[in-house]
Design a protein around this motif. Structure first.
Motif, mmCIF file in Angstrom:
data_model
loop_
_atom_site.group_PDB
_atom_site.id
_atom_site.type_symbol
_atom_site.label_atom_id
_atom_site.label_comp_id
_atom_site.label_asym_id
_atom_site.label_seq_id
_atom_site.Cartn_x
_atom_site.Cartn_y
_atom_site.Cartn_z
ATOM 1 N N UNK A 35 0.843 -1.210 0.000
ATOM 2 C CA UNK A 35 0.000 0.000 0.000
ATOM 3 C C UNK A 35 0.870 1.248 0.000
ATOM 4 N N UNK A 36 0.453 2.240 -0.788
ATOM 5 C CA UNK A 36 1.152 3.527 -0.835
ATOM 6 C C UNK A 36 0.384 4.554 -0.012
ATOM 7 N N UNK A 37 1.071 5.208 0.901
ATOM 8 C CA UNK A 37 0.497 6.303 1.684
ATOM 9 C C UNK A 37 1.100 7.597 1.156
ATOM 10 N N UNK A 38 0.265 8.479 0.606
ATOM 11 C CA UNK A 38 0.773 9.727 0.044
ATOM 12 C C UNK A 38 -0.197 10.868 0.308
ATOM 13 N N UNK A 39 0.182 12.051 -0.127
ATOM 14 C CA UNK A 39 -0.631 13.237 0.131
ATOM 15 C C UNK A 39 -1.937 13.211 -0.651
ATOM 16 N N UNK A 40 -1.921 12.680 -1.861
ATOM 17 C CA UNK A 40 -3.135 12.652 -2.674
ATOM 18 C C UNK A 40 -4.196 11.728 -2.072
ATOM 19 N N UNK A 41 -3.776 10.770 -1.235
ATOM 20 C CA UNK A 41 -4.737 9.878 -0.589
ATOM 21 C C UNK A 41 -5.684 10.659 0.309
ATOM 22 N N UNK A 42 -5.221 11.813 0.792
ATOM 23 C CA UNK A 42 -6.030 12.640 1.695
ATOM 24 C C UNK A 42 -6.496 13.922 1.006
ATOM 25 N N UNK A 43 -6.374 13.946 -0.331
ATOM 26 C CA UNK A 43 -6.810 15.093 -1.138
ATOM 27 C C UNK A 43 -6.159 16.386 -0.650
ATOM 28 N N UNK A 44 -4.859 16.323 -0.361
ATOM 29 C CA UNK A 44 -4.122 17.476 0.131
ATOM 30 C C UNK A 44 -3.417 18.186 -1.027
ATOM 31 N N UNK A 45 -3.632 19.474 -1.145
ATOM 32 C CA UNK A 45 -2.977 20.265 -2.171
ATOM 33 C C UNK A 45 -1.527 20.521 -1.776
ATOM 34 N N UNK A 46 -0.597 20.279 -2.687
ATOM 35 C CA UNK A 46 0.821 20.373 -2.329
ATOM 36 C C UNK A 46 1.237 21.789 -1.965
#
Length: 302
Positions: A35-46
């Protein structure tokens, strides 16, 4: 089974590396869930996530909490983010040690000028890109991984600018071999981190439950403030905070400063208790239940 930290400058190919590694692991004889945990998983704008220090700290807290909830001996978690601060990589290493699993870092080593070029190309294509100000700030504050540090070891160096990012890349293949190699009494090149009492306590109190407790107790405070704003004064009884949870009973009006003080005291007492007794709550409902009981004892009758 393992925690993999993807590390690199902004727009250095980290997400591509994470996807390639996940695909390579799934193509191997790996039986664990990848599983990949990243910022887009939480709909976070960079750009919003790195706009200032509080926002960046919140981003790291969200990712760290998700990693802590996800790590287990039945899964391989890949953290796809900048992971640019060595202190933060150390925190992730502590989570892996507390879980008793393998750990490694995959570093996307790309020159700053190339990262800047890729960021501009993404912007021209209408894809998610960093603003120039934020990009330059992140580049300036990036702390390169050092394999001599235990939280940066083992270190697999990927060079997307030279070799591209493919499943056949040497760094990806070496990482897959390390993560899937069977460990026995003869294994010397694969290290499974061993938990200690100190890291277990840190994991419970800092990485997992503290975030949930902070959020849950603030929600309880908000409910009390709303209830008092709608009341005419005097005691408040039977304030509901959710189905299956105890009601709040307050014998007198309580100002926001006092509520905040009680909240800080509760969090501090709960953390101290976890060091010598049961661990603090790791989910929102448990945290709310404990906080309401505490408030009822301090401000009203049970």
């Amino acid at each position: 089974m393992a925690l993999v930290v993807i590390c690199g400058q902004p727009c250095s190919g980290k997400s591509s590396a994470a996807r390639c590694l996940a695909e390579a692991l799934n193509d191997s004889e790996c039986k664990q869930i990848v599983r990949i945990v990243d910022e887009t998983s939480f709909h976070l704008d960079r750009n919003q996530s790195y706009a200032n220090m509080p926002a960046e700290k919140n981003l790291r807290g969200v990712l760290r909490s998700e990693v802590d909830r996800s790590v287990s001996k039945d899964s391989i978690i890949i953290v796809d983010s900048l992971n640019s601060i060595k202190g933060y990589r150390y925190e992730l290493w502590c989570l892996a040690r507390a879980a008793g699993i393998r750990y490694c870092v995959v570093y996307c080593d790309v020159e700053e000028m190339q990262c800047r070029k890729w960021n501009e190309e993404r912007r021209e294509k209408g894809e998610a890109a960093y603003s120039d100000v934020i990009f330059e700030d992140l580049v300036r504050r990036f702390e390169n991984p050092d394999r001599r540090n235990r939280w940066d070891s083992p270190l697999f160096e990927l060079r997307p600018q030279i070799d591209g990012v493919e499943k056949s890349c040497v760094a990806i293949a070496d990482a897959v071999s390390y993560l899937t190699k069977k460990v026995d009494s003869k294994s010397r090149d694969v290290k499974v981190l061993q938990p200690t009492i100190a890291t277990q306590n840190t994991r419970f109190s800092d990485a997992n439950s503290l975030y949930e407790m902070d959020k849950a107790t603030q929600e309880v405070i908000n409910v009390i403030v709303d209830a008092q704003s709608q009341a005419t004064g005097g005691p408040l009884a039977g304030i509901s905070i959710g189905q299956g949870l105890p009601s709040i009973n307050i014998s007198r009006p309580v100002g926001l400063p006092e509520l905040r003080r009680l909240r800080r005291t509760f969090i501090k007492l709960t953390g101290q208790t976890s060091l010598s007794g049961r661990p603090p709550p790791s989910d929102a409902d448990s945290a709310k239940r404990m906080f309401v009981d505490y408030l009822n004892r301090e401000l009203g009758t049970m």
